[in-house]
Structure formats: C-alpha cells, structure tokens
Enzyme design. Structure first.
Site, PDB file in Angstrom:
ATOM      1  N   LYS A  79       0.840  -1.204   0.000  1.00 14.95           N
ATOM      2  CA  LYS A  79       0.000   0.000   0.000  1.00 14.95           C
ATOM      3  C   LYS A  79       0.878   1.258   0.000  1.00 14.95           C
ATOM      4  O   LYS A  79       0.740   2.129  -0.868  1.00 14.95           O
ATOM      5  CB  LYS A  79      -0.935   0.002   1.215  1.00 14.95           C
ATOM      6  CG  LYS A  79      -1.806   1.246   1.293  1.00 14.95           C
ATOM      7  CD  LYS A  79      -2.702   1.244   2.511  1.00 14.95           C
ATOM      8  CE  LYS A  79      -1.932   1.665   3.745  1.00 14.95           C
ATOM      9  NZ  LYS A  79      -2.795   1.840   4.923  1.00 14.95           N
ATOM     10  N   ASP A  98      -6.178   0.576   0.222  1.00 17.16           N
ATOM     11  CA  ASP A  98      -6.317   0.913   1.639  1.00 17.16           C
ATOM     12  C   ASP A  98      -7.741   0.544   2.078  1.00 17.16           C
ATOM     13  O   ASP A  98      -8.483  -0.094   1.324  1.00 17.16           O
ATOM     14  CB  ASP A  98      -6.006   2.397   1.888  1.00 17.16           C
ATOM     15  CG  ASP A  98      -7.108   3.303   1.376  1.00 17.16           C
ATOM     16  OD1 ASP A  98      -7.968   2.836   0.582  1.00 17.16           O
ATOM     17  OD2 ASP A  98      -7.148   4.477   1.783  1.00 17.16           O
TER      18      ASP A  98
END
Ligand code: SF4
Length: 168
Positions: A79, A98
């Site tokens: 991420k 996310d």
C-alpha cells in the site's frame, strides 16, 4: 483512533528531521510526540527510525524507486510503496489498496476478494496501467467524501445508477 492524513506532509516533522540521516538519529520519544495525533505512534516511530536507517545505510539516503526495494523498508508494505511510487515518482506499479479501496471494491462489485493483495491483483487486471495512479486517488477520495463506511451518501453519488450497493 487511527487517522490518515493523506498526502499532506507535516512541516514540523520535516523541519526537525530534514533527511534520512537526521531521522535515523532521532530520539524515539521526540518523534513520538510529533506524530502522536496519527495513532499507533509508538510503532510508527520505531518503523520511521528503522526506515530512515535503512535508507541511510543501503540507499545513500534516497528513497528507492522500485517495489522490491521499497518493500525492504521497515513499515512499508505494498500500500505505502504504491503511494510512494505513484504519487512521489509518477510510477504506476500497482493500485493503492487501503481501507477505502477495500470497501469500495466490494460495494461497486469490482471483486469478491477481501485481502488487499488479491484485490490489487484483480483491479490491475481490470483497469489499464495508465489509470492506476488516478484510480487510487479517485477511489480513496470517493471513500472519504461520499462512500463512507457507516453512512454512504448514495443519493449524491454519480454511480448510484449502476452500483450494486446503492441505497436510494
Ligand atoms: S452508490 Fe452508494 S454504495 Fe455505491 S459507490 Fe455510491 S455512495 Fe458508495
């Protein structure tokens, strides 16, 4: 509570620690005070110092520009690496997954997968590479502004005519 501050930097943090060497030598207690409001500050401070030491010792103090190298930094998973590559360097290596992207991928019916790795793999197959950086920002912004976890504003959403989760 954990709060994400998006792409905005923290002037006080960067004024005190202008480069990797300065951050690598930080006193954890001082750093914790500066990042206290972001939540999980103890662990984050530990990772930030570890990351800065790795940058200093293995990357000449510079942030690397490949996924494999970024993943060697403490506290950095796909991420964060995708945010750094996409927003920092304009490199479309993947899609940022996310909490917002996880939720929206499910609500919009893009994939049934639940884990970030599998969701990312599904999304990159679905969208052309030159849209990945925009898509990451667009989904996160939409999740923050309209499609929140608890009270999505479906009546105001431009996708409400085809979204399987629309409540109107
Ligand atoms: S219609 Fe509702 S659930 Fe679907 S994307 Fe829009 S805000 Fe989210």
């Amino acid at each position: 509570m954990h709060r994400c501050h998006g792409q905005q930097g923290d002037p006080a943090l960067f004024a005190k620690y202008p480069d990797a060497s300065a951050l690598a030598a930080a006193d954890p207690a001082d750093l914790e005070k500066l990042i206290h409001s972001t939540g999980f500050y103890r662990n984050k401070a530990k990772n930030l110092i570890g990351m800065a030491r790795t940058l200093r010792d293995h990357f000449k103090g510079e942030v690397p520009r490949t996924m494999d190298e970024l993943l060697t930094l403490p506290g950095v998973a796909r991420k964060t690496a995708n945010v750094v590559l996409g927003s920092g360097f304009g490199i479309a290596e993947g899609i940022v997954v996310d909490t917002h992207v996880i939720r929206l991928s499910g609500r919009l019916g893009l994939t049934r997968h639940k884990t970030p790795e599998k969701i990312e793999r599904a999304l990159v197959k679905m969208f052309p590479r030159d849209s990945w950086i925009f898509l990451s920002h667009a989904l996160i912004l939409h999740g923050r502004s309209l499609c929140s976890a608890r009270a999505p504003k479906c009546g105001d959403c431009p996708m409400n005519s085809f979204c399987p989760a629309a409540q109107i």
